[in-house]
Design an enzyme around this catalytic site. Sequence first.
Site: not given
Ligand SMILES: Cc1ncc(COP(=O)(O)O)c(C=O)c1O
Length: 407
Positions: A234, A269-272, A342-343, A371
């Site tokens: 998040g 669990e950071p992603g973004r 084309c959309d 993403y």
């Molecule tokens: C279960 C879970 N963990 C971690 C993440 C990563 O979240 P973020 O990219 O917001 O840090 C997500 C993103 O959808 C998720 O669904």
Amino acid sequence: MSPGREALRDLRRRECAALMATDAARAALALHGAPVLLLDTARVRRQYRRLRSALPFVRFHYAVKALDHDAVIATLADDGCGFDVATGEELALLERHGVDPGRVIHTHPIKKAAEIADAIGRGIRTFVIDNETELAKFTGVGSDVSLLVRLAYRSPHAKSDLSSKFGVGAFEAERLVTSALARGIRVAGFSFHVGSQLDDPDRFVRAIDETVALMGDLERRLRTRFTVLDIGGGFPVAYDEPVASIDDIAARIRPVLAPLVGRLDIIAEPGRVLVAEAMTLVTSVVGVAERADGRWYYLDDGVYGAYSNVVAEDVHPLVFAERELRSDVAGHRWATLAGPTCDSADVVANEVLLPELAVGDLLVSPAMGAYTAVTATRFNGRAPTPIAVVGFAAQSPAERAALASAV
Ligand SMILES: Cc1ncc(COP(=O)(O)O)c(C=O)c1O
């Protein structure tokens, strides 16, 4: 424009200018042409180290779904980061990189029984559930397998509030833990995701507080002991406006988490936040039209491609003309930026202030790592936008050689 927005825009402009001036960026453009995504793995490493030093007692598991590029996995694996997977395919990717399954957690709350058996067979020991049907799929698993119950916290301010699709409240959580105990399944603790791109440190604090209170209450009443607190992902990224930094959020949650150290294994669990700023999109102008509502530029990438984040996440990436990165350009005008399909929904941005552009001119969008490539489609038969590694580690010896020869 607010001073904060203006300062951010200026920073991003300088970052893009520096990147576009590198031999590696020029080589990538010579090799791939536009569109191309430029991935700087040094920035992935920097973000990971920032998280580590801001929250030294948290173990981080990178959410592979944000960007599953080999160079990202290799960089984070090399630096000791753990991983969070949602599928067997993501697990297979980590296996190809030699990642020990002990460093991997599986956090998708809904899985086929066969996927669970497969993941357990490949060494995964931590899974997430949020309902009775899912819990039943774990009946009879080994005592070394443990579950986290996912809690739902509403986050109306998040770009992506994940609480409507997954997670349970306190009442349902108690029922699940009770049911797991009766089935002899180990519940190690709780996880939550406060919502993606959430610029609200207080929401993190409240979610942690509420989860810890629930854990204490259930431990007393159900005479059980939890060992894991998973605070999810998040962390927000500054796309077109400033947001709370890693340090801002860490400063708020450190005092809440610190008393738990030693008693609970705290994971995230950071992603973004790890990958967004590490990738930059370069597109080119394919067409120019004057319409009733003004100037339109048609680009070679759009919302069905790498700009998928514009629609899927409602984020607004900055867009610079490459010409204005090199020197100040006068005579800006408002324009609409459209993608190549084309959309008519394929519009990247409305009312962007840009200098006069012609076919072939390049545009540059920073913070395009999360993403974007992973959620792009092949609509209209368009190939995925290539990703060129321009950081310390090139993607592969073959790409390194190709980039070197293209300079
Ligand atoms: C279960 C879970 N963990 C971690 C993440 C990563 O979240 P973020 O990219 O917001 O840090 C997500 C993103 O959808 C998720 O669904």
